[in-house]
Design an enzyme around this catalytic site. Structure first.
Site, PDB file in Angstrom:
ATOM      1  N   ASP A 113      -2.329 -10.949  -2.122  1.00 40.53           N
ATOM      2  CA  ASP A 113      -2.970 -10.386  -0.916  1.00 40.53           C
ATOM      3  C   ASP A 113      -4.440 -10.079  -1.232  1.00 40.53           C
ATOM      4  O   ASP A 113      -4.785  -9.747  -2.371  1.00 40.53           O
ATOM      5  CB  ASP A 113      -2.225  -9.113  -0.525  1.00 40.53           C
ATOM      6  CG  ASP A 113      -2.594  -8.582   0.853  1.00 40.53           C
ATOM      7  OD1 ASP A 113      -1.823  -8.816   1.800  1.00 40.53           O
ATOM      8  OD2 ASP A 113      -3.657  -7.917   0.970  1.00 40.53           O
ATOM      9  N   HIS A 149      -6.070  -7.558  -0.391  1.00 39.27           N
ATOM     10  CA  HIS A 149      -6.232  -6.127  -0.699  1.00 39.27           C
ATOM     11  C   HIS A 149      -5.492  -5.792  -1.992  1.00 39.27           C
ATOM     12  O   HIS A 149      -4.456  -6.400  -2.294  1.00 39.27           O
ATOM     13  CB  HIS A 149      -5.657  -5.278   0.445  1.00 39.27           C
ATOM     14  CG  HIS A 149      -6.305  -5.548   1.771  1.00 39.27           C
ATOM     15  ND1 HIS A 149      -5.753  -6.405   2.697  1.00 39.27           N
ATOM     16  CD2 HIS A 149      -7.458  -5.088   2.304  1.00 39.27           C
ATOM     17  CE1 HIS A 149      -6.552  -6.452   3.767  1.00 39.27           C
ATOM     18  NE2 HIS A 149      -7.594  -5.659   3.550  1.00 39.27           N
ATOM     19  N   ASP A 180      -4.232 -12.940   3.613  1.00 34.70           N
ATOM     20  CA  ASP A 180      -5.459 -12.458   4.238  1.00 34.70           C
ATOM     21  C   ASP A 180      -6.712 -12.741   3.405  1.00 34.70           C
ATOM     22  O   ASP A 180      -7.810 -12.336   3.788  1.00 34.70           O
ATOM     23  CB  ASP A 180      -5.353 -10.972   4.609  1.00 34.70           C
ATOM     24  CG  ASP A 180      -4.665 -10.139   3.554  1.00 34.70           C
ATOM     25  OD1 ASP A 180      -4.402 -10.654   2.439  1.00 34.70           O
ATOM     26  OD2 ASP A 180      -4.386  -8.948   3.821  1.00 34.70           O
ATOM     27  N   HIS A 224       0.817  -1.228   0.000  1.00 38.57           N
ATOM     28  CA  HIS A 224       0.000   0.000   0.000  1.00 38.57           C
ATOM     29  C   HIS A 224       0.846   1.271   0.000  1.00 38.57           C
ATOM     30  O   HIS A 224       0.323   2.359  -0.259  1.00 38.57           O
ATOM     31  CB  HIS A 224      -0.950   0.038   1.200  1.00 38.57           C
ATOM     32  CG  HIS A 224      -1.957  -1.062   1.214  1.00 38.57           C
ATOM     33  ND1 HIS A 224      -2.811  -1.295   0.154  1.00 38.57           N
ATOM     34  CD2 HIS A 224      -2.251  -2.008   2.152  1.00 38.57           C
ATOM     35  CE1 HIS A 224      -3.586  -2.345   0.447  1.00 38.57           C
ATOM     36  NE2 HIS A 224      -3.258  -2.792   1.641  1.00 38.57           N
TER      37      HIS A 224
HETATM   38 ZN   LIG Z   1      -3.864  -7.298   2.832  1.00 34.50          ZN
END
Ligand SMILES: [Zn+2]
Length: 301
Positions: free
Chosen positions: A156, A158, A242, A120
């Site tokens: 991931d 995200h 995740d 991120h």
């Molecule tokens: Zn994540």
């Protein structure tokens, strides 16, 4: 295969109740210990250099993180430092570079067990638990060595906004991501494909909440085809666990076996393209799922 790991990754601490907690590094240490017991090699990470960071981050960003050295700071509502965080973030980015270098030098897969995560973090700001973008620093190091086709596959749950934007105009890096969508951080729509010379070199596969192993298997069949079209010289995996069904942050239903299948499909794609693999950890917030998925990753490779 080698592991890059250090107990020092426990030294980056976050406020009580924060999911990206030092216990995640204890899980990494257990994995490294098991690997050593089996006769495997574990190497110590080294810090990333300023030059390595500046390939993907602004000087102002690097300086702002350096300025947190020795103190606890809140950088955004999700992202915190403790006194050691700057040093540990340098080690995380350095370990990612080492993993890429090892894979390129020897052809052997390398797994960097690092925190804080990185995907991120943007060119000019920390975000979403991430201080420096570890996998992007590694990709840029590979480009600096003269590679012209580096693939990053971000598993991931995200979307890796930071990684996407850093290479959005750059065909030397193919960024591929499967992620829950819509979801944090909001980016990663299928229409985000890159611009200019980079058009077609960002490949987003957004998946609805509740996606299963079967959904991921179809997505990774497409990922494999895209990798075959690109013929990467290095495959970097942004390895977040995740999307696991036990993860407290997201809503996917991937099992440990599903993660095994994802890693196996990436390994097969790399083998077809005679391409070395470096794996760098990202998220994964259920500690036993994190441990199980890391073991599954090592077994699959
Ligand atoms: Zn994540």
């Amino acid at each position: 295969m080698i592991l890059i790991s250090s107990p020092r990754f426990q030294e980056h601490t976050t406020p009580p109740g924060h999911p990206e907690r030092p216990e995640r590094a204890e899980a990494f240490d257990e994995i490294a210990e098991d690997w050593r017991d089996k006769g495997g090699r574990v190497i110590e990470p080294r810090p990333a250099t300023r030059e390595e960071l500046l390939r993907v981050h602004d000087a102002e960003h690097v300086d702002a993180i350096a300025a947190t050295n020795g103190r606890a700071a809140m950088l955004d509502p999700d992202t915190f430092t403790s006194p050691e965080s700057y040093d540990i973030a340098l080690l995380a980015a350095g370990a990612a570079v080492q993993a890429a270098e090892h894979a390129l030098d020897t052809g052997e897969t390398a797994l960097a067990l690092v925190r804080p995560p990185g995907h991120h973090a943007e060119r000019d700001k920390p975000m979403g638990f991430c201080l420096f973008n570890n996998v992007a620093v590694a990709a840029a190091a590979a480009i600096a060595r003269g590679l012209s086709r580096v693939a990053i596959v971000d598993i991931d749950v995200h979307h890796g906004n930071g990684t996407q934007w850093m290479f959005y105009k750059d065909q030397r890096v193919l960024y591929v991501s499967t992620h829950q969508f819509p979801f944090y951080p909001g980016t990663g729509a299928a229409g985000e494909i890159g611009v200019g010379e980079g058009a077609g070199y960002t490949f987003n596969l957004p998946l609805p909440a509740g996606a299963t192993d079967a959904d991921y298997a179809s997505a990774y069949a497409r990922v494999g085809q895209r990798l075959d079209g690109y013929r990467p010289q290095l495959l970097l995996v942004s390895a977040g666990y995740d999307a696991h069904e036990d993860d407290p942050l997201a809503s996917m239903r991937v099992t440990t076996e599903g993660y095994t299948a994802i890693i196996r499909s990436l390994k097969d794609a790399a083998a077809r393209n005679r391409c070395p693999i470096a794996v760098v950890t990202e998220g994964g917030y259920d500690l036993s799922a994190l441990r199980d998925c890391l073991r599954a990753t090592i077994d699959a490779i």
